[in-house]
Design a protein around this motif. Structure first.
Motif, PDB file in Angstrom:
ATOM      1  N   GLN A 328      27.872  41.323  38.511  1.00 47.24           N
ATOM      2  CA  GLN A 328      28.728  42.281  39.187  1.00 47.24           C
ATOM      3  C   GLN A 328      29.666  41.607  40.187  1.00 47.24           C
ATOM      4  O   GLN A 328      30.760  42.095  40.433  1.00 47.24           O
ATOM      5  CB  GLN A 328      27.892  43.362  39.872  1.00 47.24           C
ATOM      6  N   ASP A 329      29.289  40.490  40.764  1.00 52.19           N
ATOM      7  CA  ASP A 329      30.178  39.836  41.726  1.00 52.19           C
ATOM      8  C   ASP A 329      29.836  38.362  41.818  1.00 52.19           C
ATOM      9  O   ASP A 329      28.939  37.968  42.562  1.00 52.19           O
ATOM     10  CB  ASP A 329      30.065  40.497  43.093  1.00 52.19           C
ATOM     11  N   ASN A 421      43.334  32.730  37.405  1.00 50.80           N
ATOM     12  CA  ASN A 421      42.656  33.586  38.371  1.00 50.80           C
ATOM     13  C   ASN A 421      41.731  34.565  37.653  1.00 50.80           C
ATOM     14  O   ASN A 421      41.879  34.851  36.468  1.00 50.80           O
ATOM     15  CB  ASN A 421      43.649  34.307  39.291  1.00 50.80           C
ATOM     16  N   THR A 422      40.743  35.047  38.393  1.00 52.49           N
ATOM     17  CA  THR A 422      39.805  36.031  37.865  1.00 52.49           C
ATOM     18  C   THR A 422      39.539  37.050  38.960  1.00 52.49           C
ATOM     19  O   THR A 422      39.979  36.879  40.100  1.00 52.49           O
ATOM     20  CB  THR A 422      38.468  35.384  37.443  1.00 52.49           C
ATOM     21  N   GLY A 423      38.782  38.080  38.625  1.00 47.34           N
ATOM     22  CA  GLY A 423      38.465  39.080  39.624  1.00 47.34           C
ATOM     23  C   GLY A 423      39.497  40.186  39.646  1.00 47.34           C
ATOM     24  O   GLY A 423      40.281  40.384  38.711  1.00 47.34           O
ATOM     25  N   ASP A 424      39.540  40.912  40.758  1.00 50.60           N
ATOM     26  CA  ASP A 424      40.416  42.078  40.892  1.00 50.60           C
ATOM     27  C   ASP A 424      41.787  41.638  41.372  1.00 50.60           C
ATOM     28  O   ASP A 424      42.140  41.765  42.553  1.00 50.60           O
ATOM     29  CB  ASP A 424      39.772  43.077  41.865  1.00 50.60           C
ATOM     30  N   VAL A 425      42.581  41.094  40.455  1.00 55.23           N
ATOM     31  CA  VAL A 425      43.922  40.610  40.793  1.00 55.23           C
ATOM     32  C   VAL A 425      44.952  41.521  40.140  1.00 55.23           C
ATOM     33  O   VAL A 425      44.690  42.139  39.102  1.00 55.23           O
ATOM     34  CB  VAL A 425      44.114  39.152  40.314  1.00 55.23           C
ATOM     35  N   PRO A 426      46.153  41.644  40.721  1.00 52.29           N
ATOM     36  CA  PRO A 426      47.156  42.561  40.152  1.00 52.29           C
ATOM     37  C   PRO A 426      47.674  42.117  38.791  1.00 52.29           C
ATOM     38  O   PRO A 426      48.035  42.949  37.964  1.00 52.29           O
ATOM     39  CB  PRO A 426      48.267  42.565  41.208  1.00 52.29           C
ATOM     40  N   SER A 427      47.711  40.808  38.549  1.00 50.55           N
ATOM     41  CA  SER A 427      48.174  40.323  37.234  1.00 50.55           C
ATOM     42  C   SER A 427      47.475  39.003  36.929  1.00 50.55           C
ATOM     43  O   SER A 427      47.461  38.100  37.771  1.00 50.55           O
ATOM     44  CB  SER A 427      49.691  40.130  37.224  1.00 50.55           C
ATOM     45  N   TRP A 447      43.707  36.507  46.552  1.00 54.18           N
ATOM     46  CA  TRP A 447      42.890  37.550  45.949  1.00 54.18           C
ATOM     47  C   TRP A 447      41.447  37.101  45.787  1.00 54.18           C
ATOM     48  O   TRP A 447      41.156  36.008  45.317  1.00 54.18           O
ATOM     49  CB  TRP A 447      43.461  37.936  44.573  1.00 54.18           C
ATOM     50  N   ARG A 448      40.525  37.994  46.142  1.00 47.23           N
ATOM     51  CA  ARG A 448      39.103  37.707  46.013  1.00 47.23           C
ATOM     52  C   ARG A 448      38.765  37.382  44.556  1.00 47.23           C
ATOM     53  O   ARG A 448      39.183  38.057  43.630  1.00 47.23           O
ATOM     54  CB  ARG A 448      38.279  38.921  46.464  1.00 47.23           C
ATOM     55  N   GLY A 449      37.985  36.331  44.366  1.00 45.52           N
ATOM     56  CA  GLY A 449      37.574  35.949  43.026  1.00 45.52           C
ATOM     57  C   GLY A 449      37.244  34.476  42.961  1.00 45.52           C
ATOM     58  O   GLY A 449      37.357  33.742  43.954  1.00 45.52           O
TER      59      GLY A 449
END
Length: 478
Positions: A328-329, A421-427, A447-449
């Motif tokens: 999950q994280d 990048n990974t995680g909750d990113v806009p693109s 961005w967090r990830g």
């Protein structure tokens, strides 16, 4: 996975010197002792003693199937009027007077060497006791014609003590594995006594009965993690002294002949192999874990297992048995458990772009990525960060690429960077970007990830791909 049973087999069948050769070594050393005791060599012989990896229990099978090295000390009383060189010169002459040893003896600065072809090389070294100080042992340096303090018995006892703290012979097994890794990879230079000392320094009395040494792979991970942390805190070559000869004119620095470049390469190699060990242990699928361990130790590891050459399955192990939903994280996992929580298959992200350069990789060109925060590598305010270190957003990170030896890559190459990048990113990002300054690139932590930066080294002459670095993991916690 730890694959403990495969480590036991790997040590017995591949790494450890087999029993037959050890028995032959014992037989040959007894013959040397008998010969010297019956010879006309002038010094009075007090005793004989093993030295080096033979005495320490860390001797390994040669990876090239050739001769292994063993050391035999001859403890002698001083001869009045003799210089240090006289002990070596007359010892070699004594062996040459024998029909048995005449054709296979050679003199060296500290010893006479007896070679048993395709089996062993035995270094026979005089140790002069009480020449100036009662009970004081000294080795003989023929080249410089000087006596040098030595404490082989105390040093061996220290290693035995460290092995006792680790339990189940773990220190010796880990040392054999790292020596085997050094010899099979040939990526770094580190004499055995120096390597053994560095590994021993990572163990202390508090480790007795500790879960950090519960089995061989766990002990290997523990010791390499500690050594890597120690090395990363020391960018400049340190002194690594015999703990019983560490001060004054008699200090015995095992690292004295290590160059700064050799040290930097060793430091980078241990950091890289520490990451590989972490990945192999955290990988929960058996076949994927075997592949990860083979990346480190070669195809002899778990050699009885034939693997499916497909891509394999992936599962993320729970390093602490918490029973949480670990997918999950990943950021929280890395903060809690360290870089070991990043699975080996994580580097294959779906939106990564494949390289378009013709693949002509040079096996001798190893490239590593480092990073600094705040102002770049040339700023006096730069802060070095490691792969997988948790970082707060809003800062600027500078990546730089170097050869694993620490040397510049060379003007015949250019470096491109794949930033993923990974995680909750806009693109999603997974494309390639040029270097901005030499072989560097700057990115903003936003961005967090868990994100990845990789260096792709391309030849300027024909635009072919020469090398790819291991991923540098950027863990943003905000």
């Amino acid at each position: 996975m730890k694959l403990t049973e495969h480590f036991n087999d790997f040590l017995r069948d591949t790494v450890d010197l087999n029993t037959t050769r050890l028995q032959t070594l014992e037989k040959n050393s007894n013959a040397i002792k008998t010969f010297l005791l019956g010879s006309k060599w002038e010094p009075t012989i007090r005793d004989f003693d093993r030295q080096g990896s033979w005495a320490h229990g860390t001797i390994i099978r040669p990876v090239d199937q050739g001769e292994f090295d063993a050391d035999l000390l001859v403890l002698v009383d001083p001869v009045e009027g003799w210089s240090a060189a006289d002990y070596i010169r007359t010892l070699v002459a004594t062996f040459r007077s024998s029909g048995v040893y005449r054709d296979n003896v050679k003199g060296w600065p500290y010893c006479a060497t007896i070679t048993y072809a395709n089996d062993a090389v035995v270094d026979v070294a005089p140790l002069v006791i009480g020449r100036e100080i009662t009970g004081c042992p000294e080795v003989c340096n023929r080249s410089a014609d000087r006596f040098e303090r030595s404490e082989p018995a105390a040093y061996t006892a220290w290693l035995i003590e460290k092995n006792g703290y680790s339990g189940a012979n773990s220190f010796r097994k880990v040392t054999r594995l790292i020596k085997y890794l050094r010899d099979i990879k040939t990526r770094f230079v580190c004499p055995s006594v120096l390597l053994t000392t560095l590994l021993a320094q990572q163990i202390d009395e508090a480790d007795k009965g500790s879960s950090a040494f519960a089995d061989v792979p766990t002990a290997l991970q523990t010791v390499l993690c500690r050594l890597d942390n120690w090395l990363q805190a020391r960018p400049d070559k340190p002194s690594v002294c015999n703990p019983f000869l560490s001060d004054g004119d008699d200090a015995e620095d095992f690292a004295i002949e290590w160059t700064q470049d050799q040290y930097a390469n060793f430091r980078a190699s241990i950091n890289r192999y520490r990451g590989w060990i972490d990945e192999a242990i955290v990988t929960a699928d058996r076949d994927a874990s075997i592949r990860a361990w083979r990346r480190l130790f070669g195809d002899e590891f778990a050699g009885s297992i034939t693997l499916d050459e497909g891509t394999g399955r992936f599962a993320l192990a729970d390093p602490a048995g918490s029973g949480r939903n670990l997918l999950q994280d990943l950021v929280d996992l890395v903060v809690t458990f360290g870089r070991a929580a990043i699975p080996v298959n994580f580097r294959r992200v779906v939106h990564m772009h494949r390289p378009t350069w013709t693949d002509r990789r040079d096996p001798d060109l190893e490239v590593v990525v480092g990073a600094t925060l705040k102002g770049g590598s040339k700023s006096m305010y730069a802060v070095v960060v490691g792969s997988g270190d948790p970082l707060a957003p809003g800062q600027k990170i500078w990546f730089h690429a170097l050869r694993s030896s620490g040397d510049p890559i060379g003007s015949e190459y250019e470096v491109h960077w794949r930033i993923t990048n990974t995680g909750d990113v806009p693109s999603p990002r997974g494309d390639y970007y040029p270097s901005e300054l030499g072989y560097e690139r700057a990115e903003t932590l936003a961005w967090r990830g868990v994100h990845l930066a990789e260096a792709f080294v391309v030849r300027r002459s024909d635009s072919s791909l020469a090398a790819i670095s291991e991923p540098f993991y950027v863990v943003i916690t905000g």
